[in-house]
Design a protein around this motif. Structure first.
Motif: not given
Length: 446
Positions: A254-265, A224-226, A42-46
């Motif tokens: 969402k914002t932590d420099k090391r552990y963030g950058g996620n798509a939060v549900m 584009g985000k986990p 499956v497409d894991v990008t969306t």
């Protein structure tokens, strides 16, 4: 005593917890990234166009190697070894799993008996081959993947944390081998003040640093985000943690420099938009939601018939979608096949009706999916893949459950794979591959 099992197919070895136990730090020290085979699927990008199931993965059985006994099978009536009792009259499940396809080392004998007198067996989520089999079923029936439940309360103790880590490794292997996707979902239920920070945030750091889960090729992403889900935000029941703690968690993810950058549900109450009924009456909930990426209202038990599901789609889902669009969010509504928790409630000293929300041969699930799609839903969450405690499971369950003091539901004569098949059809419906018929589509001319 701790010993290792070598695994086939190039999987990394996992340490099985012996009866001697181990410290929580020892459990953490053995967390490792997945290094096994990967097969594209499956497409894991969306998440768009996907049907994802909730995966509890919380079942353990006496003799499965976890040392936990009958977890999520037995009741609080403790046996001589301190474990829960699982026997006629003392159980928490309303559906009995169909274990006919499982190998001998995946089946665990119980004190229950089928109508012909045969011993009844159950499975354990701790067993890797069983979880792999579940993902094989997902592939066969074209179910996209799962949100793996990671219960905050299970992170406190070494033995339960070990179990969750083993199940996570099992899920990773299943998703990679069978081309499915998965994402982590934290369930905050039962957490005390301060434990979101102490347990959940710290656990996410461990998962990233030690297991590197978001680097897993099968891990679900969105825009584009986990994807990381947090369930239990804004409910009006007696929860000890606060909205402020939830907001801190969202900001961290969402914002932590090391552990963030996620798509939060965020898993929220049904009436989150109006801040009424099952929702807290606090505008802070809307502020938190506006900082997230995906809203997923919990609707299990909120309606009971196909007609009520259609009304819910018009009165709730459609205006919910309008709200999230205005706030540039996405929407993942929850559908479920039915509901029953008679044995679980009996174990709690309460009464409940068996088959409390009837499945109607799949019509209840199909009507929700059809109505929600017509209201504008572009993705769906099916609760749940393996939830036999509350009778919402879609995986293979027996039409010939044990008889005796405890009563169980069946799939009413439909094949044990009926709801796996139907969930696959829900995906086809969502992606406009089949028509949105009012009735469940026929299967093999039926």
């Amino acid at each position: 005593m701790v010993f290792k099992l070598g695994l086939l197919f190039g999987f990394f070895p996992i340490v099985v917890q012996g009866q001697g136990g181990e410290t929580r730090q020892e459990v953490l020290d053995r967390m490792q990234p997945y290094t096994g085979e990967h097969h594209a699927g499956v497409d894991v990008t969306t998440l768009k166009g996907k049907v994802m199931c909730g995966y509890q993965g919380w079942f353990s059985a006496k003799g499965d190697g976890s040392g936990r006994g009958w977890v999520h099978y037995g009741t609080g009536h403790r046996g001589h070894n301190g474990h829960k009792v699982f026997e006629p009259g003392h159980c928490t499940i309303d559906l009995w799993p169909d274990v006919r396809e499982l190998a001998a080392d995946e089946k665990f004998a119980t004190r229950f008996h089928h109508p012909n007198g045969d011993t009844a067996y159950v499975f354990s989520s701790y067993k890797r081959n069983t979880v792999l089999r579940h993902f094989k079923w997902m592939k066969e029936y074209k179910i996209d993947g799962v949100f793996l439940q990671r219960f905050g309360s299970a992170l406190r103790q070494a033995k339960s944390l070990h179990h969750r880590n083993v199940v996570t490794a099992n899920v990773q292997a299943g998703a990679n081998l069978h081309g499915r996707s998965w994402a982590m979902m934290y369930d905050l239920s039962g957490l005390q003040p301060g434990e979101i920070d102490k347990l959940v945030i710290e656990d996410w750091k461990q998962l990233i640093d030690r297991m590197k889960i978001t680097g897993d090729k099968s891990y679900q992403r969105h825009k584009g985000k986990p994807v990381v889900a947090v369930w239990g935000v804004g409910f009006s029941d007696d929860r000890k943690y606060t909205l402020s703690e939830c907001e801190k968690l969202v900001n961290f993810l969402k914002t932590d420099k090391r552990y963030g950058g996620n798509a939060v549900m965020l898993g929220v109450p049904t009436h989150w938009r109006n801040l009424s009924r099952d929702s807290v009456q606090d505008e802070k909930l809307h502020r938190i939601l506006s900082q997230a990426d995906i809203v997923s209202p919990w609707t299990v038990g909120r309606y009971r018939t196909p007609q009520q599901a259609k009304l819910h789609a018009e009165s709730m889902v459609r205006p919910d979608i309008d709200w999230v669009k205005k706030n540039r969010l996405d929407y993942l509504p929850v559908v479920f096949p039915g509901f029953s928790w008679q044995n679980l409630q009996k174990a709690r000293g309460r009464g409940a009706k068996l088959d409390q929300i009837p499945r109607l041969g799949g019509q209840f699930l199909w009507s929700q999916a059809r109505s929600f799609k017509q209201a504008g839903a572009e993705m769906l969450y099916v609760a749940m893949f393996d939830e036999i405690d509350e009778g919402t499971a879609i995986f293979k369950c027996s039409n010939k459950p044990p008889q005796g003091e405890s009563r169980f539901l069946t799939y009413q004569g439909f094949p044990s794979d009926h709801y796996l098949w139907l969930t696959g059809k829900v995906g086809s419906l969502l992606r406009n591959e089949i028509p949105a018929t009012e009735q469940v589509p026929p299967r093999n001319g039926r």
